[in-house]
Design an enzyme around this catalytic site. Structure first.
Site, short mmCIF file in Angstrom:
data_model
loop_
_atom_site.label_atom_id
_atom_site.label_comp_id
_atom_site.label_asym_id
_atom_site.label_seq_id
_atom_site.Cartn_x
_atom_site.Cartn_y
_atom_site.Cartn_z
N TYR A 16 51.92 -65.64 -91.04
CA TYR A 16 50.78 -65.01 -90.34
C TYR A 16 49.65 -66.03 -90.18
O TYR A 16 49.09 -66.18 -89.10
CB TYR A 16 50.32 -63.78 -91.12
CG TYR A 16 49.23 -62.97 -90.45
CD1 TYR A 16 49.49 -62.20 -89.31
CD2 TYR A 16 47.93 -62.94 -90.97
CE1 TYR A 16 48.49 -61.45 -88.70
CE2 TYR A 16 46.93 -62.19 -90.36
CZ TYR A 16 47.21 -61.44 -89.23
OH TYR A 16 46.21 -60.70 -88.63
N LYS A 56 48.21 -67.46 -86.70
CA LYS A 56 46.80 -67.23 -86.31
C LYS A 56 46.07 -68.57 -86.11
O LYS A 56 45.19 -68.66 -85.25
CB LYS A 56 46.10 -66.35 -87.35
CG LYS A 56 46.56 -64.89 -87.29
CD LYS A 56 46.22 -64.25 -85.95
CE LYS A 56 46.67 -62.82 -85.82
NZ LYS A 56 46.34 -62.21 -84.53
#
Ligand code: NAP
Length: 237
Positions: free
Chosen positions: A143, A147
């Site tokens: 993640y 991002k």
């Protein structure tokens, strides 16, 4: 500045921040096309059902959205859908990481490329990043990487679209009261207290607060290349 001729193309409008962006955009008089598996319930939203982790389905959706947009005009493309995969380097699963990268990074790039011919000057590309676009935390390897990659995607998009009159921005929310936080909530009230203890205002953001920031970015070419943190102020030490 917004007009009914503006089209919002939004991913992940069926829940959370995306649902708030869709509702706000409709209230502002914009046409909204939402891409997610479940429909967005906001009044007047045009839904295109698609699994954005599926490359073939994304290609089909691009064709459909281009038909729906019709003539070239002001299009605001908001890359919001993401899956908050929780993994650590010690238990790395390449396949799960690839899935997260597909949904969180490759699909946004593909949608921008596919819809670019419909986007006239005055359009924008808005990436929904995260606090984790610029910092790392344990147990969020893929993640965090995805991002961080969104910031790179935004910056490179700015360079590639130089002189086109289309701007790109990355909005990075902190902890927002959406279903995405359900796994944290499931870990009990102490964990949520720890989370709130990291936030200067001692509360979660509402999805509407983030939608308000996103709405501000749409007609603001001065923000081209900006990373906007919307997190109520988080403890750094
Ligand atoms: N909530 C937070 O605290 C927080 C913090 C920082 C950043 N963010 C970012 O904000 C954005 C929105 O998060 P949220 O909190 O609103 O999440 P959410 O409530 O879990 O909603 C996620 C949205 O993404 C869509 N989505 C997920 N997988 C999809 C897939 N395979 N295909 C199509 N759509 C898919 C979902 O639609 P369907 O399930 O209907 O497909 C849903 O509309 C994300 O980029 C997230 O990383 C959130």
């Amino acid at each position: 500045m917004s007009t009914a001729t503006d089209t919002i193309v939004l991913t992940g409008g069926s829940a959370g921040i995306g649902a708030a962006i869709a509702a706000r955009s409709r209230a502002d008089g914009r046409r909204v096309i939402n891409l997610s598996r479940r429909p967005c319930r906001a009044d007047g939203v045009i839904n295109v059902a698609v699994d954005l982790a599926d490359a073939a389905a994304v290609a089909e959706a691009i064709v459909r959205v281009r038909e729906l947009i019709g003539a070239r005009g002001r299009v605001h493309l908001i890359h919001n859908a993401a899956f908050p995969i929780a993994d650590a380097v010690s238990e790395f699963d390449a396949r799960a990481c690839e899935q997260a990268m597909r949904l969180n990074v490759v699909t946004p790039a593909e949608l921008t490329a596919g819809l670019l011919p419909t986007m006239a000057p005055g359009s924008s590309v808005i990436f929904i990043g995260s606090t984790l676009s610029e910092k790392g935390v344990p147990g969020r390897l893929s993640y965090c990487a995805s991002k961080h990659a969104l910031v790179g995607l935004m910056r490179a998009t700015v360079q590639d679209l130089f002189g086109t009159g289309i701007h790109a921005v990355c909005v990075c929310p902190g902890f927002v009261d959406t279903p995405l936080l359900d796994p944290l909530r499931a870990r009990g009230p102490e964990v949520m207290q720890q989370v709130l203890g990291m936030v200067s205002y001692g509360r979660l953001l509402t999805p509407e607060e983030v939608a308000d920031i996103v709405a501000f970015t749409l007609d603001r070419p001065a923000l081209n290349g900006a990373i906007i943190h919307a997190n109520l102020g988080q403890r750094e030490s």
